[in-house]
Write an enzyme that holds these catalytic residues in place. Structure first.
Site, short mmCIF file in Angstrom:
data_model
loop_
_atom_site.label_atom_id
_atom_site.label_comp_id
_atom_site.label_asym_id
_atom_site.label_seq_id
_atom_site.Cartn_x
_atom_site.Cartn_y
_atom_site.Cartn_z
N THR A 1 0.78 -0.93 0.38
CA THR A 1 -0.01 -0.04 0.15
C THR A 1 0.44 0.88 0.12
O THR A 1 1.58 1.19 0.24
CB THR A 1 -1.35 -0.07 1.03
OG1 THR A 1 -0.07 0.26 2.74
CG2 THR A 1 -1.30 -1.02 1.04
N ASP B 1 -4.24 5.78 2.41
CA ASP B 1 -3.81 7.26 2.86
C ASP B 1 -3.91 6.73 3.99
O ASP B 1 -4.91 6.16 4.50
CB ASP B 1 -4.75 8.58 2.74
CG ASP B 1 -4.22 9.28 3.86
OD1 ASP B 1 -3.64 8.97 4.61
OD2 ASP B 1 -4.45 10.32 3.22
N ASN C 1 4.56 0.49 8.56
CA ASN C 1 5.96 0.48 7.79
C ASN C 1 5.69 2.51 7.71
O ASN C 1 6.28 3.27 7.58
CB ASN C 1 6.53 0.41 6.90
CG ASN C 1 7.32 0.80 5.91
OD1 ASN C 1 8.50 1.01 6.76
ND2 ASN C 1 7.58 1.40 4.86
N SER D 1 9.46 1.20 14.24
CA SER D 1 9.67 2.03 15.37
C SER D 1 11.40 2.64 14.81
O SER D 1 11.27 2.55 13.40
CB SER D 1 10.01 1.74 16.85
OG SER D 1 10.09 2.31 17.23
N TYR E 1 9.69 13.68 16.52
CA TYR E 1 9.21 11.87 16.19
C TYR E 1 9.79 11.71 16.89
O TYR E 1 8.76 10.50 16.72
CB TYR E 1 10.10 12.16 14.48
CG TYR E 1 11.08 10.79 14.45
CD1 TYR E 1 10.20 10.54 12.91
CD2 TYR E 1 12.48 10.82 14.66
CE1 TYR E 1 10.20 9.22 12.72
CE2 TYR E 1 12.05 9.04 13.91
CZ TYR E 1 11.10 8.29 12.81
OH TYR E 1 11.48 7.48 12.17
N LYS F 1 7.32 7.98 17.82
CA LYS F 1 8.26 6.12 18.13
C LYS F 1 8.01 5.66 19.67
O LYS F 1 7.48 4.74 19.33
CB LYS F 1 9.50 6.33 17.83
CG LYS F 1 9.49 6.61 15.92
CD LYS F 1 8.72 5.40 15.04
CE LYS F 1 8.32 5.45 13.61
NZ LYS F 1 7.87 4.88 12.69
N THR G 1 18.93 4.80 3.35
CA THR G 1 17.59 5.11 2.44
C THR G 1 17.57 6.14 1.79
O THR G 1 17.79 7.28 2.84
CB THR G 1 15.75 4.02 2.84
OG1 THR G 1 15.53 4.82 4.27
CG2 THR G 1 16.14 3.04 3.42
#
Length: 285
Positions: A38, A61, A88, A139, A153, A157, A188
């Site tokens: 997704t 979404d 994720n 996380s 942020y 988590k 990434t």
């Protein structure tokens, strides 16, 4: 078209168009599993993975409870079950806590926390019905120890960690596993603009702390020590385990972060132990 019995596992992966999510999808498909991938834009999934018998690309979404329910319905309609949920989808926010606007904080929580809850609530009824499944919440090392520049942020988590601890306790008697995965810095696009929002407001007083982290992020981006392909293989090993852990740290940087925090907490607890213990009622009262 392959039948559902041809697949050992059916994965449901959010945020699958790039980064860690895309690597997990690749690895699961490569070993013959089915994947419901997704992303906000399903066309990006089709471009990334192409047409495959074991792949269902779904626009989602995660901040929409209705879309989350519809995506799960589509997954069950195609494959009949969901064995592994990988929450994720998420993004980062860089800046001091005071520098972050209320809107920035709200949007971060809508995706990283409330979105995770939307999808999890949608998936769990089918897992409970089968008394089988594995919920994996992504996380971060920042979910174990917060730090300057990433405080808001990290707080999302921290929420993911707390939710997963509770899910682990609630789901274990039902035959369902729950694991929170804590990646360190993996190579990434996470620190690039597509996955990281940088607060435009800058307070000069935070230059030595959050300001330094802003600059460090530019140097670290695309030079991180973690290999995302190896991370994906670790995820395959995780779901193969008969007794998966509550927490799975990934990367030597996360392992060191955990050790450092444990040492700090132990020192501070010992220093303040007398005051901490003084707040109980006296024994016998």
């Amino acid at each position: 078209m392959a039948s559902t019995s041809d697949f050992k596992r059916v994965w449901f992966v959010t945020g699958a168009a790039r980064g860690i999510g895309a690597r997990i999808v690749d690895a699961a498909l490569a070993q013959g599993d089915a994947v419901v991938a997704t992303s906000r834009d399903a066309s990006t999934l089709e471009q990334r993975f192409g047409a495959q018998p074991g792949l269902l690309a779904v626009a989602l979404d995660v901040t929409s409870e209705a879309q989350s329910a519809a995506a799960v319905t589509a997954a069950l309609g195609r494959f009949g079950r969901i064995d592994v949920l990988v929450n994720n989808a998420g993004f980062g926010l860089l800046g001091a806590v005071e520098e972050a606007s209320a809107d920035e904080v709200r949007r971060l929580y809508e995706t990283n926390v409330f979105g995770l809850l939307n999808v999890t609530r949608a998936v769990l009824p089918a897992m409970r019905a089968r008394r089988s499944g594995h919920v994996i919440n992504i996380s971060s090392l920042g979910g174990y120890r917060s730090g300057a520049g990433f405080g808001v942020y990290c707080s999302t988590k921290f929420a993911v960690e707390g939710l997963t601890e509770a899910l682990h306790a609630e789901l274990q008697p039902l035959g369902i596993h729950a694991t929170v995965v804590e990646p360190g810095y993996f190579r990434t696009e996470f620190l690039e603009g597509s996955s990281l929002v940088v607060s435009p407001r800058i307070v000069d007083d935070y230059a030595p702390t959050a300001g330094q982290v802003r600059e460090a992020a530019k140097r670290i981006s695309l030079n991180q020590p973690g290999d995302p392909l190896r991370l994906a293989q670790a995820m395959l090993a995780l779901v193969e385990s008969a007794t998966p852990p509550l927490r799975l740290p990934l990367g030597t940087d996360t392992l060191q972060t955990i050790r450092d925090k444990h040492a700090f907490v132990e020192r501070e607890t010992e220093t303040w132990e007398q005051l901490s213990a003084s707040t109980d009622f006296p024994k016998g009262t």
